[in-house]
Design a protein around this motif. Structure first.
Motif, PDB file in Angstrom:
ATOM      1  N   PHE A 106       4.397   9.674 -11.273  1.00  0.00           N
ATOM      2  CA  PHE A 106       5.049   9.655  -9.855  1.00  0.00           C
ATOM      3  C   PHE A 106       3.845   9.235  -9.020  1.00  0.00           C
ATOM      4  CE2 PHE A 106       6.411  11.333  -5.894  1.00  0.00           C
ATOM      5  CZ  PHE A 106       7.764  11.217  -5.730  1.00  0.00           C
ATOM      6  N   TYR A 107       3.904   8.023  -8.311  1.00  0.00           N
ATOM      7  CA  TYR A 107       2.913   7.834  -7.245  1.00  0.00           C
ATOM      8  C   TYR A 107       3.443   7.358  -6.145  1.00  0.00           C
ATOM      9  CZ  TYR A 107       1.217   7.068 -12.546  1.00  0.00           C
ATOM     10  OH  TYR A 107       1.057   7.316 -13.645  1.00  0.00           O
ATOM     11  N   THR A 108       2.563   7.823  -4.975  1.00  0.00           N
ATOM     12  CA  THR A 108       3.270   7.539  -3.569  1.00  0.00           C
ATOM     13  C   THR A 108       2.473   6.476  -2.721  1.00  0.00           C
ATOM     14  OG1 THR A 108       1.867   9.439  -2.967  1.00  0.00           O
ATOM     15  CG2 THR A 108       4.139   9.858  -3.713  1.00  0.00           C
ATOM     16  N   SER A 109       1.778   5.869  -3.402  1.00  0.00           N
ATOM     17  CA  SER A 109       0.780   4.829  -2.909  1.00  0.00           C
ATOM     18  C   SER A 109       0.434   3.737  -3.892  1.00  0.00           C
ATOM     19  CB  SER A 109      -0.532   5.384  -2.139  1.00  0.00           C
ATOM     20  OG  SER A 109      -1.495   5.628  -3.304  1.00  0.00           O
ATOM     21  N   GLY A 110       0.338   2.694  -3.468  1.00  0.00           N
ATOM     22  CA  GLY A 110      -0.230   1.473  -4.309  1.00  0.00           C
ATOM     23  C   GLY A 110      -1.489   1.833  -4.730  1.00  0.00           C
ATOM     24  N   GLU A 111      -2.335   2.388  -4.376  1.00  0.00           N
ATOM     25  CA  GLU A 111      -3.793   2.736  -4.506  1.00  0.00           C
ATOM     26  C   GLU A 111      -3.533   3.748  -5.729  1.00  0.00           C
ATOM     27  OE1 GLU A 111      -7.874   4.728  -3.034  1.00  0.00           O
ATOM     28  OE2 GLU A 111      -6.214   4.617  -1.604  1.00  0.00           O
ATOM     29  N   PRO A 127       0.896  -1.302  -0.055  1.00  0.00           N
ATOM     30  CA  PRO A 127      -0.078  -0.057  -0.120  1.00  0.00           C
ATOM     31  C   PRO A 127       0.908   1.285  -0.102  1.00  0.00           C
ATOM     32  CG  PRO A 127      -0.890  -1.851   1.440  1.00  0.00           C
ATOM     33  CD  PRO A 127       0.438  -2.140   1.032  1.00  0.00           C
ATOM     34  N   ALA A 128       1.976   1.369   0.432  1.00  0.00           N
ATOM     35  CA  ALA A 128       2.978   2.597   0.529  1.00  0.00           C
ATOM     36  C   ALA A 128       3.915   2.546  -0.495  1.00  0.00           C
ATOM     37  CB  ALA A 128       3.648   2.547   2.016  1.00  0.00           C
ATOM     38  N   CYS A 129       3.600   1.665  -1.443  1.00  0.00           N
ATOM     39  CA  CYS A 129       4.670   1.691  -2.566  1.00  0.00           C
ATOM     40  C   CYS A 129       4.760   2.939  -3.330  1.00  0.00           C
ATOM     41  CB  CYS A 129       4.316   0.729  -3.745  1.00  0.00           C
ATOM     42  SG  CYS A 129       5.366   0.322  -5.075  1.00  0.00           S
ATOM     43  N   VAL A 130       6.248   3.116  -3.717  1.00  0.00           N
ATOM     44  CA  VAL A 130       6.395   4.483  -4.469  1.00  0.00           C
ATOM     45  C   VAL A 130       6.946   4.137  -5.888  1.00  0.00           C
ATOM     46  CG1 VAL A 130       7.777   6.731  -4.602  1.00  0.00           C
ATOM     47  CG2 VAL A 130       7.044   5.737  -2.338  1.00  0.00           C
ATOM     48  N   VAL A 131       6.152   4.632  -6.739  1.00  0.00           N
ATOM     49  CA  VAL A 131       6.664   4.389  -8.395  1.00  0.00           C
ATOM     50  C   VAL A 131       7.130   5.633  -9.219  1.00  0.00           C
ATOM     51  CG1 VAL A 131       5.822   3.260 -10.185  1.00  0.00           C
ATOM     52  CG2 VAL A 131       4.877   2.619  -8.083  1.00  0.00           C
ATOM     53  N   ILE A 132       8.146   5.470  -9.691  1.00  0.00           N
ATOM     54  CA  ILE A 132       8.454   6.777 -10.632  1.00  0.00           C
ATOM     55  C   ILE A 132       8.661   6.040 -11.918  1.00  0.00           C
ATOM     56  CG2 ILE A 132      10.427   8.304 -11.040  1.00  0.00           C
ATOM     57  CD1 ILE A 132      11.114   7.968  -8.140  1.00  0.00           C
TER      58      ILE A 132
END
Length: 319
Positions: free
Chosen positions: A45-50, A33-38
């Motif tokens: 740029f995403y700061t959550s799995g949601e 749930p707290a995954c950070v994706v670049i």
């Protein structure tokens, strides 16, 4: 033992090749749930799995017609700690089924962390190497570097457009443009030069040897004239020299004689015989035009040829 490379391969194969909501749903259990994706895009740029899953759902409708072909892939695992593993690597895909499709050479890193009995993806970083990056370059070119490269290329293209390829002098168009721009600057003389019996050189020694003679003439003209003079090849074996600041026939004649001496002494070295040149000279008159100035110098050249060649002649109305 957990196969992190296999999990990462599954992640990218679902994302790249199976772009439906049903397929994306298979990723949900893998993402923390707290995954950070670049990603590669400025907006990715995403700061959550949601946030990531919401973005993937939105992508489905936009990219459902796109198909990719896998060309190559590689994966490497590294244990950062007992509870953290890194997988990095790359894959090379092509958009479309034929060779005309757009290639994408992707680099990535994926970090897994232990969450109880499971392993979850806590970070994904995806990038596309700079498309103009040469082999062995580690960083993309900065904007200022690209601007300087573009300026150098533009300057080189301008130089090529203005230069005679054999002699390196101004070509016909560029020489007359220089004459137009300098005609109003003050006193000047124009010389029109013609190699004597150049056709015989081509007929006897061949056109390649003739080009070598022309190249030598260009070099010797530089040596015989002043730095301010403008030099051009305006025809096959015809050259021109614009001499700004020259105020008398005597000064112009001295420059012409120096040119004749240089050409006689050096231009024939490649063929083993002397090369001669005739020169017509004309001074700028009030309200003169480049065409009128060149015509008078050309008439003076005609007179020099009739004098026996390998001489210079200054235009006078009596010619």
């Amino acid at each position: 033992m957990t196969d992190f490379c296999g999990m990462t391969r599954q992640l990218w194969h679902i994302y790249v090749f199976h772009r439906t909501k049903e397929d994306f749903s298979r990723l949900y259990p893998m993402i923390d749930p707290a995954c950070v994706v670049i990603g590669t895009g400025k907006h990715e740029f995403y700061t959550s799995g949601e946030m990531l899953m919401q973005a993937l759902d939105e992508e489905c409708a936009q990219t459902e017609q796109i198909t990719f072909v896998l060309l190559d892939e590689w994966y490497q695992e590294s244990a950062l700690s007992p509870d953290t593993h890194l997988v990095y690597g790359g894959f090379h895909v092509r958009n479309g089924q034929d060779d005309a499709g757009m290639d994408m050479d992707i680099r990535f890193s994926v970090v897994y962390a232990r969450r109880g009995e499971d392993w979850k993806i806590v970070h994904i970083h995806q990038s596309v190497p700079y498309k103009e990056q040469a082999y062995g370059e580690f960083y993309p070119k900065t904007l200022s570097e690209k601007i300087r490269e573009t300026q150098r290329l533009a300057a080189r293209m301008t130089e090529l457009a203005n230069t005679d390829p054999v002699t390196g002098l101004y070509n016909h168009r560029a020489f007359f443009e220089q004459c137009e721009s300098r005609l109003k600057e003050g006193a000047l003389y124009l010389m029109v030069l013609d190699l004597d019996d150049f056709k015989q050189i081509n007929d006897t020694f061949g056109h390649l040897a003739g080009d070598e003679v022309l190249k030598e003439v260009g070099r010797l003209l530089h040596e015989a004239t002043r730095r301010v003079d403008v030099l051009g090849r305006v025809g096959g074996d015809e050259f021109a020299v614009l001499c700004p600041g020259v105020t008398t026939d005597e000064i112009a004649e001295r420059i012409a004689q120096r040119i004749i001496g240089k050409i006689n002494g050096g231009a024939g070295a490649t063929i083993g015989r002397p090369v001669h040149i005739s020169i017509g000279i004309a001074s700028k008159q009030p309200d003169d035009t480049v065409r009128g100035l060149f015509q008078r110098a050309d008439e003076a050249l005609y007179a020099a040829k009739h004098k026996g060649k390998n001489v210079s002649c200054v235009y006078a109305p009596t010619l």
